[in-house]
Design a protein around this motif. Structure first.
Motif, mmCIF file in Angstrom:
data_model
loop_
_atom_site.group_PDB
_atom_site.id
_atom_site.type_symbol
_atom_site.label_atom_id
_atom_site.label_comp_id
_atom_site.label_asym_id
_atom_site.label_seq_id
_atom_site.Cartn_x
_atom_site.Cartn_y
_atom_site.Cartn_z
ATOM 1 N N THR A 192 89.995 -78.098 -61.737
ATOM 2 C CA THR A 192 88.649 -77.492 -61.617
ATOM 3 C C THR A 192 87.136 -77.752 -62.345
ATOM 4 O O THR A 192 85.914 -78.360 -62.012
ATOM 5 N N GLY A 193 87.775 -77.942 -63.316
ATOM 6 C CA GLY A 193 86.200 -78.343 -64.083
ATOM 7 C C GLY A 193 86.299 -79.989 -64.262
ATOM 8 O O GLY A 193 85.376 -79.902 -64.590
ATOM 9 N N VAL A 194 86.979 -80.258 -63.885
ATOM 10 C CA VAL A 194 86.418 -81.605 -63.820
ATOM 11 C C VAL A 194 85.934 -82.893 -62.714
ATOM 12 O O VAL A 194 84.847 -82.865 -62.611
ATOM 13 N N GLU A 195 86.468 -80.860 -61.421
ATOM 14 C CA GLU A 195 85.307 -81.598 -60.330
ATOM 15 C C GLU A 195 84.228 -81.189 -60.430
ATOM 16 O O GLU A 195 83.555 -81.668 -59.909
ATOM 17 N N ALA A 196 84.243 -80.104 -61.063
ATOM 18 C CA ALA A 196 82.603 -79.199 -61.513
ATOM 19 C C ALA A 196 81.584 -80.636 -61.754
ATOM 20 O O ALA A 196 80.425 -80.540 -61.520
ATOM 21 N N LEU A 197 81.997 -80.629 -63.060
ATOM 22 C CA LEU A 197 81.387 -82.063 -63.942
ATOM 23 C C LEU A 197 80.906 -83.409 -62.800
ATOM 24 O O LEU A 197 80.001 -83.812 -62.916
#
Length: 273
Positions: A192-197
């Motif tokens: 989720t965090g990597v995709e948001a970045l």
């Protein structure tokens, strides 16, 4: 010679353009060919290679920009997911601060139970994505499995490992099953965090906190299970566990509060936007 070069470049560009969305292929071929023919001959093929190397990135950007906007979560679902994430931080802080009063065993239980607060958020994101991609029994079943394992922390992992052990499986298999299932919350949060970045969803700091918290959530079970393999690996187990907790506690608490407040107040939807 110029006509032969033109045909060759046009053919190469025609083959390469299949990476692009259909609507923009013809225009890209025309513009790219015009640019290459305008370049001096000694540099033409160097420019052609440069154009082809950059094409996958251009294709990714065009497909990303062509995606339709998706409806945010409904207000009740968003508020419920936000309250769950706030509960993650409350449970973690309670486990750390109340250890002298409730004992280490109870504090450890609360700490392991903290990721359970992600359940509403994981469910909302998983089923929202399943509907967005066309729905169907297979996608909704996958969303349910993701919710079960990524949204309940070590709870589902412990139940699954117990079930595998009840079938007569040996110890290493039970440990492996528990480890794989226990990694689900951290892997979900890391993704989720990597995709948001990568996709620019929400503040970059929020995505970085999610990625750091996910990394810590992955490292904690890895460190715990590594120590079970033998005394020779105990030092490595303690090192991984310590570093993971050091990254997990502040980043997980900050991410859960920040994302939870954004969902709870309805100002932004960090899960589906």
């Amino acid at each position: 010679m110029r006509e032969l070069t033109t045909r060759f470049l046009a053919g190469v560009l025609a083959v390469a353009s299949v990476l692009l969305p259909r609507a923009g292929r013809a225009r890209w071929r025309e513009e790219a060919l015009a640019v290459l023919l305008d370049v001096p001959t000694p540099l033409r093929f160097r420019y052609a290679v440069d154009t082809l190397v950059k094409l996958p990135l251009l294709a990714w950007q065009q497909r990303l920009g062509a995606r339709p906007a998706h409806a945010p979560l409904s207000r009740p679902v968003s508020a419920f997911a936000g309250a769950g994430l706030i509960g993650v931080m409350v449970t973690m802080v309670s486990a750390l601060c109340l250890t002298p009063l409730i004992g280490e065993d109870a504090a450890e239980f609360l700490f392991l139970l903290a990721p359970f607060g992600m359940l509403p958020a994981v469910a909302a994101r998983s089923f929202h994505r399943a509907r967005r991609r066309g729905g169907g029994a297979r996608r909704h079943l996958l969303a349910a499995l993701v919710t079960l394992f990524a949204g309940t922390g070590p709870v589902a992992a412990g139940v699954l490992a117990t079930g595998v052990g009840a079938t007569g499986a040996d110890g290493p298999l039970v440990v492996a099953v528990a480890l794989v299932a226990g990694l689900a919350p951290g892997l979900w949060l890391l993704h989720t965090g990597v995709e948001a970045l990568v996709r620019g969803r929400g503040p970059a700091a929020l995505g970085a906190l999610a990625a750091a918290a996910g990394t810590g959530l992955v490292g904690v079970p890895v460190g715990l299970h590594l120590g079970m393999l033998g005394p020779d690996l105990r030092w490595l187990s303690l090192l991984i566990s310590a570093l993971s907790l050091l990254a997990l506690v502040p980043s997980f608490a900050a991410w859960s509060v920040w994302a939870g407040l954004r969902l709870l107040t309805g100002r932004s939807d960090p899960l589906t936007r």
